[in-house]
Design a protein around this motif. Structure first.
Motif, PDB file in Angstrom:
ATOM      1  N   LEU A 127      -1.146 -15.299  -0.428  1.00 21.78           N
ATOM      2  CA  LEU A 127      -1.186 -14.153  -1.325  1.00 21.78           C
ATOM      3  C   LEU A 127      -2.455 -14.251  -2.163  1.00 21.78           C
ATOM      4  O   LEU A 127      -2.740 -15.297  -2.749  1.00 21.78           O
ATOM      5  N   VAL A 128      -3.231 -13.159  -2.194  1.00 21.25           N
ATOM      6  CA  VAL A 128      -4.446 -13.097  -3.000  1.00 21.25           C
ATOM      7  C   VAL A 128      -4.243 -11.998  -4.037  1.00 21.25           C
ATOM      8  O   VAL A 128      -4.029 -10.845  -3.684  1.00 21.25           O
ATOM      9  N   VAL A 129      -4.298 -12.371  -5.300  1.00 18.49           N
ATOM     10  CA  VAL A 129      -4.106 -11.416  -6.386  1.00 18.49           C
ATOM     11  C   VAL A 129      -5.473 -10.888  -6.802  1.00 18.49           C
ATOM     12  O   VAL A 129      -6.370 -11.669  -7.128  1.00 18.49           O
ATOM     13  N   VAL A 130      -5.633  -9.557  -6.777  1.00 19.48           N
ATOM     14  CA  VAL A 130      -6.927  -8.957  -7.099  1.00 19.48           C
ATOM     15  C   VAL A 130      -6.815  -7.934  -8.219  1.00 19.48           C
ATOM     16  O   VAL A 130      -5.767  -7.336  -8.439  1.00 19.48           O
ATOM     17  N   THR A 131      -7.931  -7.770  -8.892  1.00 22.72           N
ATOM     18  CA  THR A 131      -8.129  -6.720  -9.882  1.00 22.72           C
ATOM     19  C   THR A 131      -9.464  -6.078  -9.550  1.00 22.72           C
ATOM     20  O   THR A 131     -10.259  -6.670  -8.807  1.00 22.72           O
ATOM     21  N   GLU A 137      -2.602 -15.335   7.710  1.00 22.58           N
ATOM     22  CA  GLU A 137      -2.675 -13.932   7.314  1.00 22.58           C
ATOM     23  C   GLU A 137      -2.817 -13.869   5.795  1.00 22.58           C
ATOM     24  O   GLU A 137      -2.280 -14.714   5.084  1.00 22.58           O
ATOM     25  N   LEU A 138      -3.536 -12.849   5.316  1.00 21.53           N
ATOM     26  CA  LEU A 138      -3.661 -12.639   3.877  1.00 21.53           C
ATOM     27  C   LEU A 138      -2.833 -11.432   3.451  1.00 21.53           C
ATOM     28  O   LEU A 138      -2.824 -10.409   4.125  1.00 21.53           O
ATOM     29  N   VAL A 139      -2.164 -11.584   2.338  1.00 23.09           N
ATOM     30  CA  VAL A 139      -1.496 -10.471   1.682  1.00 23.09           C
ATOM     31  C   VAL A 139      -2.276 -10.263   0.383  1.00 23.09           C
ATOM     32  O   VAL A 139      -2.351 -11.160  -0.453  1.00 23.09           O
ATOM     33  N   VAL A 140      -2.894  -9.102   0.255  1.00 23.19           N
ATOM     34  CA  VAL A 140      -3.702  -8.782  -0.914  1.00 23.19           C
ATOM     35  C   VAL A 140      -2.830  -7.976  -1.874  1.00 23.19           C
ATOM     36  O   VAL A 140      -2.338  -6.909  -1.516  1.00 23.19           O
ATOM     37  N   LEU A 141      -2.655  -8.503  -3.076  1.00 23.83           N
ATOM     38  CA  LEU A 141      -1.780  -7.861  -4.069  1.00 23.83           C
ATOM     39  C   LEU A 141      -2.599  -7.371  -5.253  1.00 23.83           C
ATOM     40  O   LEU A 141      -3.377  -8.126  -5.832  1.00 23.83           O
ATOM     41  N   THR A 142      -2.415  -6.105  -5.587  1.00 24.49           N
ATOM     42  CA  THR A 142      -2.991  -5.562  -6.816  1.00 24.49           C
ATOM     43  C   THR A 142      -1.842  -5.048  -7.669  1.00 24.49           C
ATOM     44  O   THR A 142      -0.890  -4.449  -7.144  1.00 24.49           O
ATOM     45  N   VAL A 173       0.632   3.926  -7.557  1.00 25.71           N
ATOM     46  CA  VAL A 173       0.620   2.901  -6.509  1.00 25.71           C
ATOM     47  C   VAL A 173      -0.370   3.278  -5.408  1.00 25.71           C
ATOM     48  O   VAL A 173      -1.127   2.428  -4.933  1.00 25.71           O
ATOM     49  N   ASP A 174      -0.394   4.554  -5.011  1.00 27.53           N
ATOM     50  CA  ASP A 174      -1.349   4.998  -3.985  1.00 27.53           C
ATOM     51  C   ASP A 174      -2.791   4.788  -4.436  1.00 27.53           C
ATOM     52  O   ASP A 174      -3.628   4.313  -3.670  1.00 27.53           O
ATOM     53  N   SER A 175      -3.083   5.132  -5.675  1.00 20.74           N
ATOM     54  CA  SER A 175      -4.429   4.966  -6.203  1.00 20.74           C
ATOM     55  C   SER A 175      -4.829   3.491  -6.249  1.00 20.74           C
ATOM     56  O   SER A 175      -5.923   3.123  -5.817  1.00 20.74           O
ATOM     57  N   ALA A 176      -3.947   2.651  -6.758  1.00 20.69           N
ATOM     58  CA  ALA A 176      -4.225   1.210  -6.829  1.00 20.69           C
ATOM     59  C   ALA A 176      -4.398   0.624  -5.432  1.00 20.69           C
ATOM     60  O   ALA A 176      -5.278  -0.213  -5.200  1.00 20.69           O
ATOM     61  N   SER A 177      -3.589   1.086  -4.492  1.00 21.03           N
ATOM     62  CA  SER A 177      -3.672   0.605  -3.116  1.00 21.03           C
ATOM     63  C   SER A 177      -5.006   0.979  -2.475  1.00 21.03           C
ATOM     64  O   SER A 177      -5.643   0.153  -1.813  1.00 21.03           O
ATOM     65  N   ARG A 178      -5.453   2.220  -2.687  1.00 21.56           N
ATOM     66  CA  ARG A 178      -6.741   2.648  -2.128  1.00 21.56           C
ATOM     67  C   ARG A 178      -7.886   1.801  -2.679  1.00 21.56           C
ATOM     68  O   ARG A 178      -8.773   1.376  -1.936  1.00 21.56           O
ATOM     69  N   LYS A 179      -7.872   1.548  -3.980  1.00 26.00           N
ATOM     70  CA  LYS A 179      -8.920   0.732  -4.600  1.00 26.00           C
ATOM     71  C   LYS A 179      -8.912  -0.688  -4.032  1.00 26.00           C
ATOM     72  O   LYS A 179      -9.959  -1.257  -3.738  1.00 26.00           O
ATOM     73  N   ASP A 209     -13.224 -12.910  10.138  1.00 30.64           N
ATOM     74  CA  ASP A 209     -12.183 -12.585  11.113  1.00 30.64           C
ATOM     75  C   ASP A 209     -10.825 -13.039  10.592  1.00 30.64           C
ATOM     76  O   ASP A 209     -10.368 -14.144  10.880  1.00 30.64           O
ATOM     77  N   VAL A 210     -10.194 -12.161   9.793  1.00 33.54           N
ATOM     78  CA  VAL A 210      -8.899 -12.486   9.208  1.00 33.54           C
ATOM     79  C   VAL A 210      -8.039 -11.226   9.134  1.00 33.54           C
ATOM     80  O   VAL A 210      -8.543 -10.129   8.874  1.00 33.54           O
ATOM     81  N   GLU A 211      -6.762 -11.402   9.417  1.00 29.33           N
ATOM     82  CA  GLU A 211      -5.816 -10.293   9.277  1.00 29.33           C
ATOM     83  C   GLU A 211      -5.360 -10.224   7.830  1.00 29.33           C
ATOM     84  O   GLU A 211      -5.073 -11.250   7.213  1.00 29.33           O
ATOM     85  N   TYR A 212      -5.295  -8.996   7.312  1.00 26.97           N
ATOM     86  CA  TYR A 212      -4.816  -8.830   5.938  1.00 26.97           C
ATOM     87  C   TYR A 212      -4.127  -7.491   5.799  1.00 26.97           C
ATOM     88  O   TYR A 212      -4.315  -6.583   6.597  1.00 26.97           O
ATOM     89  N   ARG A 213      -3.312  -7.405   4.782  1.00 27.05           N
ATOM     90  CA  ARG A 213      -2.699  -6.136   4.399  1.00 27.05           C
ATOM     91  C   ARG A 213      -2.632  -6.095   2.889  1.00 27.05           C
ATOM     92  O   ARG A 213      -2.652  -7.125   2.221  1.00 27.05           O
ATOM     93  N   VAL A 214      -2.579  -4.881   2.366  1.00 25.91           N
ATOM     94  CA  VAL A 214      -2.649  -4.673   0.930  1.00 25.91           C
ATOM     95  C   VAL A 214      -1.305  -4.169   0.405  1.00 25.91           C
ATOM     96  O   VAL A 214      -0.677  -3.305   1.020  1.00 25.91           O
ATOM     97  N   ILE A 215      -0.905  -4.727  -0.720  1.00 25.35           N
ATOM     98  CA  ILE A 215       0.302  -4.288  -1.419  1.00 25.35           C
ATOM     99  C   ILE A 215      -0.103  -3.948  -2.844  1.00 25.35           C
ATOM    100  O   ILE A 215      -0.827  -4.704  -3.493  1.00 25.35           O
TER     101      ILE A 215
END
Length: 163
Positions: A5-9, A31-36, A66-72, A85-91
């Motif tokens: 899990l990667v926490v981003v701002t 795999e990376l899970v990107v959390l904002t 949530v949609d706006s934060a996800s797009r950013k 070369d890494v798989e990731y998804r954003v939450i």
């Protein structure tokens, strides 16, 4: 490591922590899970400001936030992880940061956590504990923290306030 899990701002340090986490995950096939996280207070302030505009065309609810934060966060991840070369998804989520980070890590079965923090003086550490410290103490697994100096965080805040 299977999932991190990667926490981003929306700041420069998030690009750095994303690149570090991406390189680490790519090397281990994880795999990376990107959390904002949009703090509740910030969500309410934005909603109140938009409601004050008094336009019936303006709708700002949880879904829009949530949609706006996800797009950013997706743009940030795409830029930061370009060439890795890494798989990731954003939450994206709204809520108290510490709880949201720990709940997401648990829900997503993350076994490693990457988060930004700031260097603090020993007295500063005693006076108040920040989100990074609380997460480190309560996450059941390794935590990688990208530290910034108090001066760096303060000068960036001052620069953003003066802009």
């Amino acid at each position: 490591m299977e999932r991190a899990l990667v926490v981003v701002t929306p700041d420069e340090r998030s690009k750095r922590i994303l690149r570090e986490a991406g390189a680490f995950a790519a090397g281990s096939g994880a795999e990376l899970v990107v959390l904002t996280i949009l703090p509740e207070k910030e969500f309410e302030q934005t909603r109140s400001a938009l409601a004050a505009v008094n336009s019936s065309d303006v709708v700002y609810g949880i879904d829009q936030a949530v949609d706006s934060a996800s797009r950013k966060a997706k743009r940030l991840a795409r830029d930061a992880l370009d060439g890795i070369d890494v798989e990731y998804r954003v939450i994206a989520d709204i809520g108290p940061e510490e709880d949201t980070i720990l709940e997401t890590a648990r829900w997503e079965a993350c076994d490693h956590l990457f988060i930004s923090g700031r260097r603090r003086s020993p007295a500063g550490k005693l006076i108040s504990r920040d989100v990074t410290q609380k997460v480190m103490l309560n996450f059941d697994g390794p935590v990688t923290v990208l530290l910034a100096d108090e001066d760096e965080a303060t000068s960036k805040n001052a620069a953003s306030l003066s802009a």
